[in-house]
Motif scaffolding. Structure first.
Motif, PDB file in Angstrom:
ATOM      1  N   LEU A  33      47.512 -37.915  85.659  1.00  0.00           N
ATOM      2  CA  LEU A  33      46.416 -37.687  86.607  1.00  0.00           C
ATOM      3  C   LEU A  33      45.282 -36.885  85.957  1.00  0.00           C
ATOM      4  N   GLY A  34      45.593 -36.172  84.881  1.00  0.00           N
ATOM      5  CA  GLY A  34      44.561 -35.409  84.166  1.00  0.00           C
ATOM      6  C   GLY A  34      44.800 -33.913  84.139  1.00  0.00           C
ATOM      7  N   PRO A  41      46.147 -28.942  91.825  1.00  0.00           N
ATOM      8  CA  PRO A  41      45.957 -28.329  93.144  1.00  0.00           C
ATOM      9  C   PRO A  41      47.152 -28.621  94.057  1.00  0.00           C
ATOM     10  N   VAL A  42      47.480 -27.646  94.897  1.00  0.00           N
ATOM     11  CA  VAL A  42      48.689 -27.735  95.714  1.00  0.00           C
ATOM     12  C   VAL A  42      48.692 -28.983  96.598  1.00  0.00           C
ATOM     13  N   HIS A  43      47.520 -29.382  97.089  1.00  0.00           N
ATOM     14  CA  HIS A  43      47.410 -30.541  97.967  1.00  0.00           C
ATOM     15  C   HIS A  43      47.889 -31.814  97.241  1.00  0.00           C
ATOM     16  N   PHE A  44      47.463 -31.951  95.982  1.00  0.00           N
ATOM     17  CA  PHE A  44      47.832 -33.150  95.221  1.00  0.00           C
ATOM     18  C   PHE A  44      49.279 -33.076  94.735  1.00  0.00           C
ATOM     19  N   ARG A 119      48.181 -49.859  97.540  1.00  0.00           N
ATOM     20  CA  ARG A 119      46.942 -50.599  97.841  1.00  0.00           C
ATOM     21  C   ARG A 119      46.494 -50.341  99.278  1.00  0.00           C
ATOM     22  N   LEU A 122      44.986 -46.912  99.437  1.00  0.00           N
ATOM     23  CA  LEU A 122      43.684 -46.868  98.755  1.00  0.00           C
ATOM     24  C   LEU A 122      42.582 -47.474  99.604  1.00  0.00           C
ATOM     25  N   ASP A 125      42.909 -44.720 104.839  1.00  0.00           N
ATOM     26  CA  ASP A 125      42.442 -43.340 104.999  1.00  0.00           C
ATOM     27  C   ASP A 125      42.955 -42.378 103.936  1.00  0.00           C
ATOM     28  N   GLU A 126      43.829 -42.847 103.061  1.00  0.00           N
ATOM     29  CA  GLU A 126      44.440 -41.930 102.095  1.00  0.00           C
ATOM     30  C   GLU A 126      44.262 -42.408 100.654  1.00  0.00           C
ATOM     31  N   PRO A 127      43.007 -42.535 100.187  1.00  0.00           N
ATOM     32  CA  PRO A 127      42.815 -43.076  98.836  1.00  0.00           C
ATOM     33  C   PRO A 127      43.439 -42.208  97.740  1.00  0.00           C
ATOM     34  N   ALA A 128      43.400 -40.886  97.911  1.00  0.00           N
ATOM     35  CA  ALA A 128      43.961 -40.023  96.854  1.00  0.00           C
ATOM     36  C   ALA A 128      45.474 -40.225  96.766  1.00  0.00           C
ATOM     37  N   TYR A 131      46.151 -43.529  95.103  1.00  0.00           N
ATOM     38  CA  TYR A 131      45.988 -43.449  93.644  1.00  0.00           C
ATOM     39  C   TYR A 131      47.209 -42.783  93.003  1.00  0.00           C
ATOM     40  N   ASP A 134      50.086 -45.023  92.938  1.00  0.00           N
ATOM     41  CA  ASP A 134      49.943 -46.013  91.866  1.00  0.00           C
ATOM     42  C   ASP A 134      50.387 -45.425  90.528  1.00  0.00           C
TER      43      ASP A 134
END
Lengths: 247, 222
Positions: A33-34, A41-44, A119, A122, A125-128, A131, A134
């Motif tokens: 993810l980088g 971050p805690v959310h991710f 998919r 993405l 409502d939840e694109p993050a 991703y 994926d």
């Protein structure tokens, strides 16, 4: 780890891999993810938990391989003949597998469910989360392939042979169109994976490729150093891993 | 009023969608783009002013992304916050009160199914006020040509992840240029570089979504 395999045709094997066999590495997902280790971050981080939780429910793992004779045509540095079919490979890849006397053509997949879920997220409502799902699915598919690769390695070592790194069409300058050649040497719908006209695999979270086998071949670390593609996700991940491992 | 507009821009940058959204951690319980946009419109703030604040917010997060200070998940959260604004502004686009900057046709080229990067570019470009026509993945050259026909004056973005599909990208650029020499084409994706873009005759190359926005906003100049 010893995996069980079934010979479904002569020299064609399907290997039983359970989700519980996968040594999934969360840190690997964070690095892809980088984020550097511990910096996410805690959310991710919570989203990785959510995606990883879905994996056992959504993975339908299948993996297998076929062993064929291989040789490099005299004087050529641009490929290998496997099972009577010439694969046109990059000079660097040819250099790595040119001493192969045999080759394993393989396919591994985690099935379509993770990519469908990803998919949907993405596009919704939840694109993050989509991703991250994926990336987690790709990590699972790679881990399945690692296990298959290790399994082939163990089996060959028991016969006094070595194996090479694995190479896949679409990477290392190996044309993705050669997927058709590779799949032509495997049973139809092998491991439930099919090809599109554009030579893309369905399910998407699948890996196919070749592993060289022989008495004189070697596994090489740091294969990225030899590849010309500098801006690659895997190279970036390897670099971060290497930085993280430094004291 | 000015404060309200600035807060919308900040919420776009930080990816704060609405009050119930738990992201980002330090803004929990605060209003997000959804509530603030409604309030701004009710208070008589023009949609153009709100859109400009959003564009500025997207530019800031895009610049941080370019500097590797944030990554794709943060960018996607910002795009989501931006979408919440766009839902309120949609009626203004439909009536023509707010005009899109132009039309951007995007797709992943034939032989490649990777769509995360392409989707990200589409979201960021849309968030910057462009109308996006997304052709999807594994798109053959003829479909790009047809899309240019159907969207006169558009700019085209081509995406690829696999090194080997750069051949298809090059073919796509040639076919678009052969039929529509005036159409600008920008390319991007892991195996691409400015040199590769120049070689295939593309008008631009962007290593990240913000680069595409800069190309488009710069009047699509080479």
């Amino acid at each position: 780890m010893t995996l069980h395999e079934t010979e479904i045709e002569k020299d064609v094997f399907e290997v039983a891999i359970e989700f519980g066999d996968l040594p999934l590495d969360r840190t690997e997902i964070e690095l892809t993810l980088g984020y550097s280790e511990g910096d996410i971050p805690v959310h991710f981080s919570g989203m990785i938990d959510e995606a990883v939780e879905q994996l056992p429910k959504r993975c339908n793992i299948r993996a297998g391989y076929r062993i064929l004779d291989a040789h490099r045509p005299d004087g050529r540095v641009d490929g290998l003949v496997v099972g009577g079919t010439f694969f046109k490979l990059d000079k660097i890849v040819t250099g790595q597998i040119k001493k192969s006397a045999r080759a394993a053509l393989f396919v591994a997949t985690i099935g379509p469910s993770m990519e469908e879920w990803s998919r949907k997220l993405l596009k919704g409502d939840e694109p993050a989360l989509g991703y991250i799902a994926d990336v987690a699915a790709s990590a699972a598919a790679e881990t399945v392939t690692n296990l298959l690769h290790d399994h082939v390695g163990e089996k060959m070592r028991s016969q006094g042979l070595n194996i090479t790194n694995r190479y896949s069409p679409g990477y290392c300058n190996w044309s993705v169109s050669e997927q058709h050649l590779l799949f032509s040497l495997l049973p139809k719908n092998f491991c439930g994976v099919t090809l599109s006209e554009s030579a893309l695999m369905h399910p998407m979270k699948s890996v196919s490729g070749i592993i060289g086998i022989g008495a004189d071949v070697k596994w090489k670390d740091y294969i990225c150093d030899r590849c010309g593609v500098k801006d690659c996700t895997y190279r970036a991940t390897r670099r971060k891993e290497s930085l993280n491992s430094k004291p | 009023m000015e404060n309200l507009v600035a807060r919308i821009g900040e919420c776009v940058e930080r990816g704060k969608v609405n009050k119930s959204s738990p992201y980002p951690n330090d803004m929990q319980g605060q209003e997000g783009t959804d509530e603030l946009t409604r309030q701004a419109l009710d208070a008589g703030v023009g949609p153009d002013e709100i859109l400009q604040a959003c564009n500025d917010g997207m530019k800031r997060i895009g610049d941080r992304f370019s500097r590797n200070e944030v990554f794709v998940p943060e960018l996607l959260m910002s795009a989501k916050a931006m979408n919440a604004v766009m839902a309120h502004l949609k009626p203004y686009f439909q009536t023509g009160t707010v005009k899109a900057k132009g039309r951007f046709v995007i797709g992943t080229v034939a032989g490649d199914l990777h769509d995360i990067g392409k989707n990200l570019v589409a979201m960021v470009v849309e968030g910057n006020g462009w109308e996006v026509v997304d052709l999807g993945v594994d798109v053959k050259p003829v479909r790009f040509v047809d899309a240019v026909k159907q969207n006169p004056g558009c700019t085209v973005g081509l995406s690829a992840l696999l090194t080997t599909t750069m051949v298809n990208m090059s073919k796509t650029v040639s076919e678009i240029k052969a039929q529509f020499p005036g159409t600008k084409v920008i390319v991007g994706g892991a195996p691409l570089s400015q040199k590769a873009a120049d070689k295939m005759g593309a008008d631009g190359y962007a290593p990240n979504p913000q680069g595409v926005v800069a190309f488009l906003d710069g009047g699509v100049q080479k």
